[in-house]
Design a protein around this motif. Structure first.
Motif, PDB file in Angstrom:
ATOM      1  N   ALA A 641      -6.592 -12.656 -13.151  1.00  0.00           N
ATOM      2  CA  ALA A 641      -7.345 -12.898 -12.179  1.00  0.00           C
ATOM      3  C   ALA A 641      -6.818 -12.746 -10.786  1.00  0.00           C
ATOM      4  O   ALA A 641      -7.527 -12.109  -9.926  1.00  0.00           O
ATOM      5  CB  ALA A 641      -7.945 -14.148 -12.366  1.00  0.00           C
ATOM      6  N   GLU A 642      -5.699 -13.090 -10.621  1.00  0.00           N
ATOM      7  CA  GLU A 642      -5.011 -13.078  -9.420  1.00  0.00           C
ATOM      8  C   GLU A 642      -4.539 -11.760  -8.830  1.00  0.00           C
ATOM      9  O   GLU A 642      -4.556 -11.396  -8.002  1.00  0.00           O
ATOM     10  CB  GLU A 642      -3.864 -14.188  -9.249  1.00  0.00           C
ATOM     11  CG  GLU A 642      -4.177 -15.801  -9.171  1.00  0.00           C
ATOM     12  CD  GLU A 642      -3.175 -16.521  -9.061  1.00  0.00           C
ATOM     13  OE1 GLU A 642      -1.852 -15.961  -8.747  1.00  0.00           O
ATOM     14  OE2 GLU A 642      -3.295 -17.775  -9.066  1.00  0.00           O
ATOM     15  N   SER A 643      -4.132 -11.234 -10.008  1.00  0.00           N
ATOM     16  CA  SER A 643      -3.666  -9.671  -9.837  1.00  0.00           C
ATOM     17  C   SER A 643      -5.053  -8.702  -9.438  1.00  0.00           C
ATOM     18  O   SER A 643      -4.651  -8.068  -8.410  1.00  0.00           O
ATOM     19  CB  SER A 643      -3.194  -8.932 -11.205  1.00  0.00           C
ATOM     20  OG  SER A 643      -2.217  -9.623 -11.576  1.00  0.00           O
ATOM     21  N   ARG A 644      -5.937  -9.174  -9.858  1.00  0.00           N
ATOM     22  CA  ARG A 644      -7.292  -8.403  -9.448  1.00  0.00           C
ATOM     23  C   ARG A 644      -7.663  -8.822  -7.826  1.00  0.00           C
ATOM     24  O   ARG A 644      -7.890  -7.815  -7.003  1.00  0.00           O
ATOM     25  CB  ARG A 644      -8.344  -8.764 -10.028  1.00  0.00           C
ATOM     26  CG  ARG A 644      -8.431  -8.333 -11.500  1.00  0.00           C
ATOM     27  CD  ARG A 644      -9.816  -8.086 -12.162  1.00  0.00           C
ATOM     28  NE  ARG A 644     -10.432  -9.294 -11.964  1.00  0.00           N
ATOM     29  CZ  ARG A 644     -10.456 -10.414 -12.970  1.00  0.00           C
ATOM     30  NH1 ARG A 644      -9.548 -10.042 -14.109  1.00  0.00           N
ATOM     31  NH2 ARG A 644     -11.178 -11.613 -12.829  1.00  0.00           N
ATOM     32  N   ILE A 645      -7.142  -9.942  -7.493  1.00  0.00           N
ATOM     33  CA  ILE A 645      -7.447 -10.429  -6.053  1.00  0.00           C
ATOM     34  C   ILE A 645      -6.312  -9.665  -5.331  1.00  0.00           C
ATOM     35  O   ILE A 645      -6.716  -9.277  -4.120  1.00  0.00           O
ATOM     36  CB  ILE A 645      -7.363 -11.636  -5.794  1.00  0.00           C
ATOM     37  CG1 ILE A 645      -8.453 -12.712  -6.625  1.00  0.00           C
ATOM     38  CG2 ILE A 645      -7.202 -12.203  -4.443  1.00  0.00           C
ATOM     39  CD1 ILE A 645      -8.366 -14.086  -6.479  1.00  0.00           C
ATOM     40  N   LEU A 646      -5.004  -9.537  -5.664  1.00  0.00           N
ATOM     41  CA  LEU A 646      -3.782  -9.053  -4.824  1.00  0.00           C
ATOM     42  C   LEU A 646      -4.362  -7.280  -4.863  1.00  0.00           C
ATOM     43  O   LEU A 646      -3.739  -7.011  -3.816  1.00  0.00           O
ATOM     44  CB  LEU A 646      -2.665  -9.233  -5.585  1.00  0.00           C
ATOM     45  CG  LEU A 646      -2.257 -10.606  -5.687  1.00  0.00           C
ATOM     46  CD1 LEU A 646      -1.099 -11.014  -6.525  1.00  0.00           C
ATOM     47  CD2 LEU A 646      -1.764 -11.138  -4.307  1.00  0.00           C
ATOM     48  N   GLN A 647      -4.996  -6.769  -5.474  1.00  0.00           N
ATOM     49  CA  GLN A 647      -5.291  -5.290  -5.440  1.00  0.00           C
ATOM     50  C   GLN A 647      -5.952  -5.200  -4.257  1.00  0.00           C
ATOM     51  O   GLN A 647      -5.990  -4.033  -3.578  1.00  0.00           O
ATOM     52  CB  GLN A 647      -6.208  -5.187  -6.412  1.00  0.00           C
ATOM     53  CG  GLN A 647      -5.144  -4.767  -7.856  1.00  0.00           C
ATOM     54  CD  GLN A 647      -6.049  -4.218  -9.050  1.00  0.00           C
ATOM     55  OE1 GLN A 647      -7.218  -4.111  -9.066  1.00  0.00           O
ATOM     56  NE2 GLN A 647      -5.288  -4.050 -10.068  1.00  0.00           N
ATOM     57  N   LEU A 648      -6.693  -6.195  -3.657  1.00  0.00           N
ATOM     58  CA  LEU A 648      -7.535  -6.008  -2.312  1.00  0.00           C
ATOM     59  C   LEU A 648      -6.438  -5.693  -1.198  1.00  0.00           C
ATOM     60  O   LEU A 648      -6.802  -5.119  -0.139  1.00  0.00           O
ATOM     61  CB  LEU A 648      -8.090  -7.491  -2.098  1.00  0.00           C
ATOM     62  CG  LEU A 648      -9.363  -7.656  -3.236  1.00  0.00           C
ATOM     63  CD1 LEU A 648      -9.898  -8.926  -2.651  1.00  0.00           C
ATOM     64  CD2 LEU A 648     -10.421  -6.593  -3.108  1.00  0.00           C
ATOM     65  N   PHE A 649      -5.254  -6.295  -1.300  1.00  0.00           N
ATOM     66  CA  PHE A 649      -4.267  -6.018  -0.109  1.00  0.00           C
ATOM     67  C   PHE A 649      -4.009  -4.457  -0.172  1.00  0.00           C
ATOM     68  O   PHE A 649      -3.756  -3.789   1.062  1.00  0.00           O
ATOM     69  CB  PHE A 649      -3.152  -6.670  -0.468  1.00  0.00           C
ATOM     70  CG  PHE A 649      -3.011  -8.070  -0.164  1.00  0.00           C
ATOM     71  CD1 PHE A 649      -3.112  -8.618   1.226  1.00  0.00           C
ATOM     72  CD2 PHE A 649      -3.271  -9.294  -1.154  1.00  0.00           C
ATOM     73  CE1 PHE A 649      -3.153  -9.930   1.618  1.00  0.00           C
ATOM     74  CE2 PHE A 649      -3.390 -10.360  -0.833  1.00  0.00           C
ATOM     75  CZ  PHE A 649      -3.123 -10.874   0.490  1.00  0.00           C
ATOM     76  N   GLU A 650      -4.121  -3.943  -1.336  1.00  0.00           N
ATOM     77  CA  GLU A 650      -3.805  -2.305  -1.289  1.00  0.00           C
ATOM     78  C   GLU A 650      -4.968  -1.618  -0.605  1.00  0.00           C
ATOM     79  O   GLU A 650      -4.814  -0.356  -0.175  1.00  0.00           O
ATOM     80  CB  GLU A 650      -3.793  -1.775  -2.661  1.00  0.00           C
ATOM     81  CG  GLU A 650      -2.302  -2.446  -3.414  1.00  0.00           C
ATOM     82  CD  GLU A 650      -2.415  -1.983  -4.760  1.00  0.00           C
ATOM     83  OE1 GLU A 650      -3.045  -1.138  -5.139  1.00  0.00           O
ATOM     84  OE2 GLU A 650      -1.380  -2.540  -5.289  1.00  0.00           O
ATOM     85  N   ASN A 651      -6.207  -2.313  -0.609  1.00  0.00           N
ATOM     86  CA  ASN A 651      -7.279  -1.375  -0.157  1.00  0.00           C
ATOM     87  C   ASN A 651      -7.654  -2.053   1.425  1.00  0.00           C
ATOM     88  O   ASN A 651      -8.785  -1.825   1.910  1.00  0.00           O
ATOM     89  CB  ASN A 651      -8.545  -1.823  -0.807  1.00  0.00           C
ATOM     90  CG  ASN A 651      -8.627  -1.414  -2.274  1.00  0.00           C
ATOM     91  OD1 ASN A 651      -7.754  -0.266  -2.627  1.00  0.00           O
ATOM     92  ND2 ASN A 651      -9.132  -1.943  -3.505  1.00  0.00           N
ATOM     93  N   PHE A 652      -6.473  -2.771   2.165  1.00  0.00           N
ATOM     94  CA  PHE A 652      -6.695  -3.090   3.351  1.00  0.00           C
ATOM     95  C   PHE A 652      -7.811  -4.073   3.520  1.00  0.00           C
ATOM     96  O   PHE A 652      -8.594  -4.082   4.496  1.00  0.00           O
ATOM     97  CB  PHE A 652      -7.016  -1.922   4.401  1.00  0.00           C
ATOM     98  CG  PHE A 652      -5.881  -0.792   4.222  1.00  0.00           C
ATOM     99  CD1 PHE A 652      -4.760  -0.824   4.884  1.00  0.00           C
ATOM    100  CD2 PHE A 652      -6.321   0.239   3.529  1.00  0.00           C
ATOM    101  CE1 PHE A 652      -3.715   0.032   4.745  1.00  0.00           C
ATOM    102  CE2 PHE A 652      -5.100   1.238   3.190  1.00  0.00           C
ATOM    103  CZ  PHE A 652      -3.844   1.246   4.157  1.00  0.00           C
ATOM    104  N   GLN A 653      -7.929  -4.840   2.569  1.00  0.00           N
ATOM    105  CA  GLN A 653      -9.003  -6.109   2.601  1.00  0.00           C
ATOM    106  C   GLN A 653      -8.102  -7.738   2.351  1.00  0.00           C
ATOM    107  O   GLN A 653      -8.406  -8.383   1.976  1.00  0.00           O
ATOM    108  CB  GLN A 653      -9.924  -5.986   1.570  1.00  0.00           C
ATOM    109  CG  GLN A 653     -10.754  -4.827   1.577  1.00  0.00           C
ATOM    110  CD  GLN A 653     -11.762  -4.757   0.470  1.00  0.00           C
ATOM    111  OE1 GLN A 653     -12.673  -5.631   0.343  1.00  0.00           O
ATOM    112  NE2 GLN A 653     -11.839  -3.765  -0.225  1.00  0.00           N
ATOM    113  N   GLU A 654      -7.205  -7.539   3.449  1.00  0.00           N
ATOM    114  CA  GLU A 654      -6.398  -8.665   3.554  1.00  0.00           C
ATOM    115  C   GLU A 654      -6.927 -10.126   3.574  1.00  0.00           C
ATOM    116  O   GLU A 654      -6.812 -11.043   2.843  1.00  0.00           O
ATOM    117  CB  GLU A 654      -5.115  -8.533   4.569  1.00  0.00           C
ATOM    118  CG  GLU A 654      -4.398  -7.377   4.504  1.00  0.00           C
ATOM    119  CD  GLU A 654      -4.934  -6.295   5.042  1.00  0.00           C
ATOM    120  OE1 GLU A 654      -5.960  -6.077   5.379  1.00  0.00           O
ATOM    121  OE2 GLU A 654      -3.991  -5.089   5.270  1.00  0.00           O
ATOM    122  N   ASP A 655      -7.684 -10.090   4.537  1.00  0.00           N
ATOM    123  CA  ASP A 655      -8.545 -11.314   4.935  1.00  0.00           C
ATOM    124  C   ASP A 655      -9.522 -11.835   3.763  1.00  0.00           C
ATOM    125  O   ASP A 655      -9.332 -13.017   3.288  1.00  0.00           O
ATOM    126  CB  ASP A 655      -9.536 -11.122   6.282  1.00  0.00           C
ATOM    127  CG  ASP A 655      -8.644 -11.162   7.429  1.00  0.00           C
ATOM    128  OD1 ASP A 655      -7.548 -11.652   7.336  1.00  0.00           O
ATOM    129  OD2 ASP A 655      -9.253 -10.280   8.298  1.00  0.00           O
TER     130      ASP A 655
END
Length: 697
Positions: A641-655
């Motif tokens: 679950a947390e890995s899926r969330i962290l993938q958002l950083f790669e898509n420039f969705q840090e916030d």
């Protein structure tokens, strides 16, 4: 010939005329035509005038062509199809669509156009961007081919006509093609070739029967290719798809050139995935895509930031006459901060012996000028590396005879400034001044602003002030960015008075203060612990209709957090909410830390939940599907679950990623998640206190 008393005939005159035209002696050639008609008693045939007009088309000599046409009118020499063909070439070379349309009307009025003449008009219309006329002519061409109203035979590599002046059938006699595109909703799930065709089986049968001759099929295919290529140039995918379907109905197998134009038309509207689908179809038919097609697909993939596909396509190129596909890829690498990819593709570019242009070098400075990652300071080793890279790029520029542009110099200066190489920064600034002054090119305010920004960042205040004065003395007009940089310089000096003086200059020069200006002014006041002044500035910005941003509010929240000013934090957070300013991860951090540091742990967690929900969007609780997705993110128990969330950083969705992690953390600590942030007791209390304070004001 005179000595032997041999009189020139028409053939001899024609050969003499062609020799003069090939040598570029158009004046002499025109004099020869005059001489033939007046002195030798030879009446020049249309082929002589046509040869001269053909030479005018090749040399784009409108004056000579007009003289020839005037001469033809005076001698009442009639125009034939070859005459119009040469005039079409001249009109296309001059990009004169109105002349082409006039020729079309005259030919349509005086001749029964045949397949080959229609082919020439289609070529002319497509070159000049008149897609409607080209399409109409193409449909007439198809009608003639189906009816068998003309036939072509090959002789010495040219198409000839077995008969002339074949009448165009009237509209009600023409065959009709019913090409009905699928609805846009169903198109998304269908192949790009999903075009419904009705009542066309008999047409296809007649085409096989009447178009057995290869020249007819070749002429039709060539004209379809011209129109589809024009669709690509004009970004008209809506017409390209039915045309390709119509070709298949008529039994015209698309060629590599057909697919090339079609792919370029498709990717302009549907993106790279549709183009890759066509590429697979080509591979299934054992058709090798041309380098131009591959380059087009690579550009589309690069623009969509699909770098794996783009890189693979670039490596398939065997030849590329221009660096544009590589430049677009380098720009995508710069956007995603992946210079290692650019190194591999740059090597491919070298293997193709493709010379870079100035755009290539602009991107290379941006890609390789910086050594350290963002937020890391430079050191002696990184400074040496930067100097080595910049020197290598400049040497390559000199080798290929490419001069610096404003953007390449700006990117070079940005690289030096980011590494805090101030001495080198000033040196290259003077190099830019000297270089552009020699070329009589205006240095430009953006380059000066770049140097100013990094001087202020490095707290080289004296040098920044001197540069600002130098700009003013040289007549270089500062813009709003210049003034904002200098106001930021005043924040280092903690001089609100100097900042206000700059704001006055800024307004006199016609630049109205924006959110960035108010942010810097507030920062100066907060450095002096003047919260009242900062809040008044915020109120002024709201009153004056300035376009607010989250940084404006975070500036106050950061300082209030450092000093534990809970009342200020709560007022500013609610003001953000009232002005519909979406918080970010920094907002969450400042508010949570302020409560936590003062020991208000439950309030800290409640505020964190509310603000994290607002980061995700106020409508979050009203969309069941979205709630289900986020619910799985936040409350999921699996390790991924947390890995899926962290993938958002790669898509420039840090916030968004930080907000989801915050909510997941709250859930793991046993706090119940409320999907309606405005119903929180903390949010209601802030709203009540805010309204009360506003009422007292």
């Amino acid at each position: 010939m005179d000595e032997n008393d041999i009189k020139p005939d028409t053939i001899t005159s024609l050969l003499m005329l062609r020799a003069l035209c090939k040598g570029g002696y158009l004046d002499e050639a025109l004099n020869l035509i005059n001489f033939l008609g007046e002195s030798l008693g030879i009446y020049p045939l249309p082929c002589i005038y046509n040869s001269f007009l053909g030479a005018c088309a090749e040399t784009q000599s409108i004056g000579h062509a007009n003289q020839c046409l005037d001469l033809m009118d005076r001698r009442m020499v009639g125009k034939n199809e070859v005459t119009y063909s040469e005039l079409l070439k001249l009109a296309v070379s001059q990009k004169n669509l109105s002349v082409v349309q006039e020729i079309w009307k005259e030919c349509f009025r005086n001749y029964s156009l045949n397949i080959y003449s229609l082919k020439r008009f289609i070529w002319s219309f497509t070159r000049l961007g008149d897609l409607k006329s080209a399409y109409d002519a193409l449909q007439q061409m198809v009608v003639l081919a189906i009816r068998g109203s003309t036939s072509l035979y090959s002789t010495e590599g040219k198409l000839c006509f077995s008969r002339l002046d074949i009448p165009i059938p009237s509209k009600h006699d023409r065959e009709q093609f019913y090409l009905t595109k699928l609805d846009s909703d169903t198109n998304k799930d269908q192949s790009i070739f999903s075009v419904k065709v009705r009542e066309t089986a008999h047409i296809q049968g007649r085409m096989f029967h009447t178009c057995e001759s290869k020249p007819v099929m070749k002429a039709l295919r060539c004209s379809y290719n011209d129109v589809i290529s024009a669709c690509a140039y004009l970004n008209n995918n809506g017409l390209a798809e039915p045309l390709l379907a119509q070709m298949q109905v008529l039994g015209l197998e698309p060629s590599i050139h057909t697919y090339d134009g079609f792919i370029r038309a498709v990717v302009s509207e549907r993106g790279f995935s549709a183009g890759m689908e066509v590429l697979k179809i080509m591979q299934h038919k054992n058709l090798k895509a041309s380098d131009r097609t591959v380059a087009t697909l690579s550009v589309s993939c690069s623009k969509a930031l699909e770098l794996d596909l783009a890189e693979a396509l670039l490596h398939r190129l065997s030849i590329c006459p221009y660096p544009h596909p590589f430049n677009v890829f380098f720009a995508a690498c710069d956007t995603l901060d992946q210079p290692e990819r650019a190194v591999r593709v740059l090597a491919k570019m070298r293997n193709l012996k493709l010379l870079p242009d100035i755009r290539t070098y602009e991107l290379l400075f941006s890609l390789f000028g910086n050594v350290n990652a963002p937020y890391e300071k430079g050191n002696m080793l990184s400074h040496l590396d930067v100097a080595k890279r910049i020197n290598a790029i400049e040497m390559d520029m000199a080798k290929n005879g490419v001069q610096h542009s404003h953007l390449s110099m700006k990117n070079l200066l940005k690289a030096l400034g980011a590494e805090e190489m101030i001495k080198e920064l000033i040196h290259y600034f003077h190099v830019a001044e000297s270089l552009f002054s020699r070329s009589k090119i205006y240095l430009g305010t953006p380059i000066c602003n770049t140097v100013l920004h990094y001087l202020v960042e490095a707290k080289e205040i004296g040098m920044a002030i001197e540069l600002f004065k130098h700009m003013k003395s040289c007549g270089m007009l500062p813009n709003d960015a210049t003034y904002n940089i200098m106001i930021d310089c005043c924040s280092t000096l903690r001089s609100f008075r100097s900042a206000c003086a700059l704001v006055s200059m800024m307004i006199r020069d016609g630049f109205y203060p924006q959110a960035m200006t108010f942010t810097t002014l507030m920062k100066i006041l907060l450095e002096n612990d003047n919260y009242g002044g900062a809040l008044n500035l915020l109120e002024q910005a709201i009153t004056e209709g300035v376009e607010l941003d989250v940084l404006l509010f975070n500036t106050i929240l950061k300082k209030a957090c450092e000093q534990g000013m809970i009342d200020v934090i709560e007022f500013v957070v609610e003001q953000m909410h009232q002005e519909n300013i979406q918080p970010d991860s920094s907002t969450c951090n400042y508010v949570f830390s302020a409560y936590h540091d003062r020991g208000f742990y439950n309030t800290a967690m409640e505020a964190l939940q509310v603000l994290s929900m607002r980061v995700l969007g106020e409508e979050f609780g009203d969309l069941p599907k979205e709630m289900e997705v986020e619910y799985n993110f936040i409350l999921a128990e699996e390790a991924e679950a947390e890995s899926r969330i962290l993938q958002l950083f790669e898509n420039f969705q840090e916030d968004r990623a930080v907000a989801l992690l915050n909510l997941r953390w709250c859930a793991m600590l046993g706090f119940s998640i409320s999907w309606s942030p405005n119903e929180s007791s903390w949010a209601k209390r802030l709203s009540t206190n805010y309204n009360t304070r506003k009422g007292l004001r």
